[in-house]
Design an enzyme around this catalytic site. Structure first.
Site, PDB file in Angstrom:
ATOM      1  N   ASP A 131      -4.374  -6.164   0.956  1.00  0.00           N
ATOM      2  CA  ASP A 131      -4.918  -5.520  -0.241  1.00  0.00           C
ATOM      3  C   ASP A 131      -6.356  -5.041  -0.029  1.00  0.00           C
ATOM      4  OD1 ASP A 131      -3.238  -7.734  -2.621  1.00  0.00           O
ATOM      5  OD2 ASP A 131      -2.544  -6.090  -1.356  1.00  0.00           O
TER       6      ASP A 131
ATOM      7  N   ARG B 119      -4.406  -0.515 -12.892  1.00  0.00           N
ATOM      8  CA  ARG B 119      -3.462  -1.633 -12.852  1.00  0.00           C
ATOM      9  C   ARG B 119      -4.155  -2.905 -12.361  1.00  0.00           C
ATOM     10  NH1 ARG B 119       0.407  -0.742  -8.730  1.00  0.00           N
ATOM     11  NH2 ARG B 119       0.852  -2.905  -9.238  1.00  0.00           N
TER      12      ARG B 119
ATOM     13  N   ARG C 178       6.809  -3.813 -10.607  1.00  0.00           N
ATOM     14  CA  ARG C 178       7.828  -4.455  -9.826  1.00  0.00           C
ATOM     15  C   ARG C 178       7.564  -5.952  -9.680  1.00  0.00           C
ATOM     16  NH1 ARG C 178       7.215  -6.217  -5.605  1.00  0.00           N
ATOM     17  NH2 ARG C 178       9.408  -6.018  -5.040  1.00  0.00           N
TER      18      ARG C 178
ATOM     19  N   PRO D 113      11.636  -4.972  -0.623  1.00  0.00           N
ATOM     20  CA  PRO D 113      12.930  -5.640  -0.793  1.00  0.00           C
ATOM     21  C   PRO D 113      12.760  -7.031  -1.429  1.00  0.00           C
ATOM     22  CG  PRO D 113      12.276  -5.682   1.497  1.00  0.00           C
ATOM     23  CD  PRO D 113      11.301  -4.802   0.803  1.00  0.00           C
ATOM     24  N   ILE D 114      13.836  -7.582  -2.007  1.00  0.00           N
ATOM     25  CA  ILE D 114      13.757  -8.930  -2.603  1.00  0.00           C
ATOM     26  C   ILE D 114      14.819  -9.858  -2.002  1.00  0.00           C
ATOM     27  CG2 ILE D 114      12.728  -8.168  -4.783  1.00  0.00           C
ATOM     28  CD1 ILE D 114      15.567  -8.367  -6.022  1.00  0.00           C
TER      29      ILE D 114
ATOM     30  N   CYS E  94       7.931   0.869  -4.354  1.00  0.00           N
ATOM     31  CA  CYS E  94       6.751   1.416  -5.025  1.00  0.00           C
ATOM     32  C   CYS E  94       6.007   2.274  -4.006  1.00  0.00           C
ATOM     33  CB  CYS E  94       5.857   0.290  -5.538  1.00  0.00           C
ATOM     34  SG  CYS E  94       5.014  -0.563  -4.201  1.00  0.00           S
TER      35      CYS E  94
ATOM     36  N   ILE F 129       1.572  -5.549   7.115  1.00  0.00           N
ATOM     37  CA  ILE F 129       2.360  -6.098   6.010  1.00  0.00           C
ATOM     38  C   ILE F 129       3.258  -5.067   5.338  1.00  0.00           C
ATOM     39  CG2 ILE F 129       2.265  -7.431   3.865  1.00  0.00           C
ATOM     40  CD1 ILE F 129       1.019  -8.916   6.244  1.00  0.00           C
TER      41      ILE F 129
HETATM   42  C1  EPZ Z   1       2.127  -9.777  -3.398  1.00  0.00           C
HETATM   43  O1  EPZ Z   1       3.189  -8.839  -3.335  1.00  0.00           O
HETATM   44  C2  EPZ Z   1       0.990  -9.088  -4.131  1.00  0.00           C
HETATM   45  N1  EPZ Z   1       1.424  -8.741  -5.491  1.00  0.00           N
HETATM   46  C3  EPZ Z   1       0.583  -7.824  -3.380  1.00  0.00           C
HETATM   47  O2  EPZ Z   1      -0.535  -7.258  -4.068  1.00  0.00           O
HETATM   48  C4  EPZ Z   1       0.134  -8.222  -1.975  1.00  0.00           C
HETATM   49  O3  EPZ Z   1      -0.190  -7.057  -1.259  1.00  0.00           O
HETATM   50  C5  EPZ Z   1       1.284  -8.973  -1.275  1.00  0.00           C
HETATM   51  O4  EPZ Z   1       1.668 -10.123  -2.069  1.00  0.00           O
HETATM   52  C6  EPZ Z   1       0.875  -9.470   0.108  1.00  0.00           C
HETATM   53  O5  EPZ Z   1      -0.229 -10.318  -0.004  1.00  0.00           O
HETATM   54  C7  EPZ Z   1       1.387  -9.699  -6.443  1.00  0.00           C
HETATM   55  O6  EPZ Z   1       1.069 -10.853  -6.187  1.00  0.00           O
HETATM   56  C8  EPZ Z   1       1.771  -9.277  -7.830  1.00  0.00           C
HETATM   57  P1  EPZ Z   1       5.333 -10.180  -0.224  1.00  0.00           P
HETATM   58  P2  EPZ Z   1       4.665  -9.332  -2.857  1.00  0.00           P
HETATM   59  O7  EPZ Z   1       6.613 -10.607  -0.858  1.00  0.00           O
HETATM   60  O8  EPZ Z   1       4.962 -10.676  -3.411  1.00  0.00           O
HETATM   61  C9  EPZ Z   1       8.424  -8.131   2.725  1.00  0.00           C
HETATM   62  C10 EPZ Z   1      -1.780  -5.610  -5.115  1.00  0.00           C
HETATM   63  O9  EPZ Z   1      -2.390  -4.691  -4.579  1.00  0.00           O
HETATM   64  N2  EPZ Z   1       9.457  -8.803   1.915  1.00  0.00           N
HETATM   65  O10 EPZ Z   1       4.477 -11.207   0.436  1.00  0.00           O
HETATM   66  O11 EPZ Z   1       5.630  -8.239  -3.116  1.00  0.00           O
HETATM   67  C11 EPZ Z   1       7.817  -6.973   1.973  1.00  0.00           C
HETATM   68  O12 EPZ Z   1       8.600  -5.806   2.137  1.00  0.00           O
HETATM   69  C12 EPZ Z   1      -0.378  -5.964  -4.650  1.00  0.00           C
HETATM   70  O13 EPZ Z   1      -2.252  -6.358  -6.009  1.00  0.00           O
HETATM   71  C13 EPZ Z   1      10.792  -8.761   2.340  1.00  0.00           C
HETATM   72  O14 EPZ Z   1      11.109  -8.161   3.373  1.00  0.00           O
HETATM   73  O15 EPZ Z   1       4.425  -9.443  -1.287  1.00  0.00           O
HETATM   74  C14 EPZ Z   1       6.458  -6.817   2.587  1.00  0.00           C
HETATM   75  O16 EPZ Z   1       6.572  -6.030   3.758  1.00  0.00           O
HETATM   76  C15 EPZ Z   1       0.167  -4.917  -3.735  1.00  0.00           C
HETATM   77  N3  EPZ Z   1      11.746  -9.371   1.583  1.00  0.00           N
HETATM   78  C16 EPZ Z   1       6.079  -8.242   2.963  1.00  0.00           C
HETATM   79  O17 EPZ Z   1       7.300  -9.011   2.937  1.00  0.00           O
HETATM   80  C17 EPZ Z   1      11.421 -10.035   0.419  1.00  0.00           C
HETATM   81  O18 EPZ Z   1      12.339 -10.605  -0.215  1.00  0.00           O
HETATM   82  C18 EPZ Z   1       5.078  -8.877   2.015  1.00  0.00           C
HETATM   83  O19 EPZ Z   1       5.665  -8.978   0.764  1.00  0.00           O
HETATM   84  C19 EPZ Z   1      10.076 -10.071   0.013  1.00  0.00           C
HETATM   85  C20 EPZ Z   1       9.108  -9.452   0.765  1.00  0.00           C
END
Ligand code: EPZ
Length: 422
Positions: free
Chosen positions: A309, A401, A92, A122-123, A116, A331
């Site tokens: 993490d 992964r 993702r 969400p994005i 996942c 988180i």
């Molecule tokens: C990154 O994910 C990392 N992945 C994650 O690592 C890590 O856990 C996470 O950052 C937090 O540090 C990569 O860098 C590839 P976020 P990301 O957007 O970008 C919410 C691993 O184990 N959110 O900061 O997806 C979301 O639902 C992985 O290596 C929204 O609501 O993290 C979550 O609750 C797992 N809307 C929180 O923010 C959005 O548009 C954190 O997400 C985006 C996110």
């Protein structure tokens, strides 16, 4: 399908080297297509998620050669703006290709990445930021059809410091006309690495690592060679392996500043941790007590707080600590999948919503357990290193992964662990 078989109870010793950061190289691989010139990347980790990202780059026209941990990429002939579904569904985090493809091709088509194991993911913040740059995004039948013919710099405030949203907006903004400001930006070290990579190609990004990032759009980019930062979560994982087994080891290729919150928490368990060497990249020696102390409360926060993490990994160490520890996962909404598996090994854990209460037990017993996600699976490996008897872990594709040959790495410091192909 692979499994890990671990015979626990052994002390670890010696030194172990950390690989390049998965969460740094993924957005950097997306950023590679910003330029038409050759790119060389050093210290690239050989991980399932990274392999998938390379397949995405090749599918849109990149030519890639590799020599051990060095990647040679020729992004001169990108000829597609459609990211193939099969790869997006596999990882993702490929959503970060969206910003880069928009910057290069001025349009993009990508399927919704979906959730996942650890949450819905969400994005909305990604799309909100891109729309503020002038990207036209049509969401239909599970796809995002995007047009970015006239991106203009904007002042963007993220409701939440999302790592992925910060990266996507940064990437797109490099080719927007004028200045973009991202406020309440994520401050993770991987964001700083992305900024430094973009600037090494002639980009103009400043402020990464703070909550305000400024991007000046540029017309074109140069060639570059770049070394990715070490993986702070893999470093933390090796420190936990020493902590849970009461061992003394040296973890090499670490940026101490990036793991300060992890070091602080492990010191609270009674571990002695001493950075070694002067430069930004150095080593850390850890000497764990025979039995760890419980830690009253650990809460996960965006960087520089304690990383989500590391939550599962730290919990595995606390299962055998003396006393009661509380962990709050702030988180992600579903990041306790490792708990029932640790309980099968004799751990005493109760969860209520986002809170876990860990009563330390003197011993864990080997058992057959299942990895439910990347870091939860790694936590089961750490528990297996401690447990009496044999632990069998299946579904280790989750673990692979984010960890490159984890069995070989742990064997090199004395663990009795074997990867078995079923
Ligand atoms: C990154 O994910 C990392 N992945 C994650 O690592 C890590 O856990 C996470 O950052 C937090 O540090 C990569 O860098 C590839 P976020 P990301 O957007 O970008 C919410 C691993 O184990 N959110 O900061 O997806 C979301 O639902 C992985 O290596 C929204 O609501 O993290 C979550 O609750 C797992 N809307 C929180 O923010 C959005 O548009 C954190 O997400 C985006 C996110």
């Amino acid at each position: 399908m692979g499994m890990f078989r671990i015979r626990g109870g052994r002390k670890l010793e010696g030194s172990i080297r950390v690989i390049g950061s998965k969460n740094a190289i993924l957005p950097i691989l997306a950023a590679v297509i910003l330029t038409r010139k050759p790119v060389v990347l050093y210290e690239f980790p050989s991980l399932a998620d990274v392999e998938n990202m390379l397949l995405i780059l090749q599918s849109i026209g990149c030519r890639i050669k590799r020599d051990n941990s060095t990647l040679f990429i020729d992004p001169s002939s990108i000829d597609s703006w459609v990211i193939p579904d099969r790869y997006v569904k596999e990882i993702r985090s490929s959503i970060v290709m969206l910003g880069a493809v928009l910057a290069r091709m001025k349009k993009a088509k990508i399927t919704y990445p979906g959730g996942c194991e650890i949450g819905q993911r969400p994005i909305n913040l990604h799309l909100q930021g891109l729309r503020q740059l002038g990207v036209i995004i049509n969401e239909s039948y599970g796809y995002l059809d995007c047009e970015a013919a006239n991106m203009v710099g904007a002042d963007i405030h993220l409701d939440y410091p999302s790592v992925g949203a910060t990266e996507n907006v940064m990437l797109a903004a490099t080719r927007a006309r004028g200045r973009t400001v991202i406020r309440n930006a994520a401050k993770e070290p991987e964001i700083v690495d992305l900024q430094n990579f973009i600037n090494s190609m002639g980009g103009r990004v400043a402020g990464a690592g703070s909550n305000t990032i400024v991007i000046e759009g540029v017309e074109s980019f140069d060639e570059t060679e770049y070394t990715v930062i070490p993986d702070r979560i893999v470093a933390g994982s090796y420190l936990v392996a020493a902590a849970i087994t009461g061992s003394e080891i040296v973890v090499e290729n670490v940026i101490v500043e990036h793991i300060q919150s992890i070091i602080t928490k492990l010191r609270e368990t009674g571990c002695m941790i001493v950075p070694q060497g002067e430069g930004p990249v150095s080593s850390v020696r850890i000497k764990a007590p025979r039995r760890l102390w419980a830690v009253e409360h650990t809460k996960t926060y965006p960087y520089p707080g304690f990383p989500t993490d590391m939550q599962a990994l730290f919990m595995s160490a606390l299962t055998v600590a003396k006393g009661t520890s509380i962990i709050t996962e702030n988180i992600f909404e579903n990041r306790f999948k490792h708990v029932p598996e640790l309980i099968r090994m004799g751990a005493n854990i109760r969860t209520e919503g986002k809170i876990a209460v860990v009563q330390g037990v003197p011993i864990l017993k080997g058992a057959g357990v299942t990895a439910g996600d990347l870091r939860g699976g790694a936590a089961l490996v750490m528990a297996g290193l401690k447990a009496e008897g044999e632990t069998w872990i299946d579904n280790i594709r989750h673990i692979e992964r984010g960890y490159d040959k984890l069995d070989e790495c742990l064997r090199s410091i004395g663990a009795d662990i074997e990867r078995i192909e079923q």
